[in-house]
Scaffold this motif. Structure first.
Motif, mmCIF file in Angstrom:
data_model
loop_
_atom_site.group_PDB
_atom_site.id
_atom_site.type_symbol
_atom_site.label_atom_id
_atom_site.label_comp_id
_atom_site.label_asym_id
_atom_site.label_seq_id
_atom_site.Cartn_x
_atom_site.Cartn_y
_atom_site.Cartn_z
ATOM 1 N N ARG A 1 0.830 -1.206 0.000
ATOM 2 C CA ARG A 1 0.000 0.000 0.000
ATOM 3 C C ARG A 1 0.869 1.262 0.000
ATOM 4 N N GLU B 1 -4.631 -5.048 -0.223
ATOM 5 C CA GLU B 1 -3.739 -3.905 0.013
ATOM 6 C C GLU B 1 -3.571 -3.080 -1.266
ATOM 7 N N GLU C 1 -6.745 -1.123 -1.634
ATOM 8 C CA GLU C 1 -6.804 0.012 -0.716
ATOM 9 C C GLU C 1 -5.974 1.183 -1.235
ATOM 10 N N ALA C 2 -4.796 0.882 -1.784
ATOM 11 C CA ALA C 2 -3.947 1.943 -2.321
ATOM 12 C C ALA C 2 -4.633 2.637 -3.486
#
Length: 330
Positions: free
Chosen positions: A99, A134, A137-138
């Motif tokens: 991330r 992850e 999410e980034a």
């Protein structure tokens, strides 16, 4: 990627004055202006980057172009890649799609490119240590901040895309793979099912089909095959797919293919580059070739590629494939 112009993409890896770690020079910026103009002249409006190209100098050179000509930004699309860490003293080269790495790398690319956003961000190569959640999410963080509009991948299989897509709220936009008349695993895998030769083909079968079924744009890096069939003798790369005895464009399958490309170019009144790219464009997967040369003359030589691809006959297309593989189809 929604682009009503040319299907060609300009690959910016050659900008920035090479892969030395020295500073960006004025001559590098001037060369970037010339290359960008050549691409624009033939209708290209999508420009492909990566944070590692020329150790960041490729993005910086392009950013200087945008700083000098800010009106360009709203007429073009920019994409960049992240996830590869180059070797450094005391540090092995590796992949990092965590991330923090995705967000940090993207923000650095935006600074170098002199822009507030990129249209598409590609994960450059699969990172075995990065959970799909992850990465998602980034991307969500960057998208909500207005810094990235779409997420894509590079060098991923259909199953890897399926795994990542399950964590995403937005559809993957693109997958950039090495695809050319020379690097043909993507094509060979489609006809070598239930054939002994199939065991030697490493391309994951079903990847093109996944992209087609889920409307993931296919982009082809290395599409000009490093000039192998358009006048530049090139030594075979490690792991080359040619039959035993293949060499440079002087003989073997390379020589036969280069001769056929030249013959078709003469017959059609076009450049050899247009034939090589037209062969990719003729495939129904709607492949978008990434033109990786920064030579303005070679960029302009690609101008007729779409026209040649649309007019290429089935016999011509198969003749080029058989010549390049150096043996009959099964």
């Amino acid at each position: 990627m929604d682009d009503a112009g040319s299907r060609l993409i300009f690959g910016c890896m050659g900008l920035g004055g090479g892969w030395g770690r020295g500073p960006l020079e004025a001559a590098d910026v001037a060369a970037a202006h010339t290359a960008v103009d050549a691409a624009l002249d033939i209708g290209i409006s999508v420009f492909d980057h990566a944070d590692i190209y020329a150790y960041g100098k490729a993005e910086a050179a392009f950013g200087r172009v945008l700083a000098d000509r800010p009106e360009l930004r709203e007429t073009i699309q920019l994409q960049t890649k992240c996830g590869i860490r180059l070797p450094a003293p005391g540090l092995a080269g590796h992949y990092d799609s965590s991330r923090e790495a995705i967000v940090g790398s993207t923000e650095e690319s935006l600074r170098r490119l002199h822009t507030d956003y990129v249209d598409t961000l590609l994960i450059h190569r699969p990172d075995p240590l990065a959970p799909a959640e992850e990465i998602a999410e980034a991307f969500t963080r960057l998208r909500l901040a207005g810094k990235v509009r779409r997420l894509g991948v590079s060098n991923m299989s259909g199953e890897q895309m399926r795994w990542l897509q399950a964590a995403l709220d937005e559809p993957l936009a693109a997958n950039q793979l090495e695809m050319s008349l020379y690097r043909r695993d993507w094509l060979e895998s489609s006809v070598l099912v239930n054939h002994p030769e199939g065991s030697a083909v490493g391309f994951p079968h079903g990847t093109l089909e996944y992209c087609a079924a889920h409307r993931v744009e296919l982009q082809a890096w290395g599409s000009l095959a490093r000039g192998r069939y358009s006048g530049r003798p090139v030594e075979p790369a490690a792991g080359a797919q040619d039959a035993p005895g293949a060499g440079t464009a002087a003989g073997g399958p390379d020589g036969a293919t280069a001769a056929l490309v030249a013959e078709l170019a003469r017959d059609k009144g076009c450049t050899q580059e247009a034939v090589v790219l037209g062969w990719l464009l003729r495939h129904p997967a709607t492949i978008r070739p990434v033109v990786g040369t920064s030579n303005p003359d070679r960029i302009k030589a690609c101008a007729q590629a779409e026209e040649i691809g649309a007019a290429m006959t089935r016999q011509e297309w198969y003749a080029l494939w058989v010549a390049a593989r150096g043996r009959p189809l099964p």
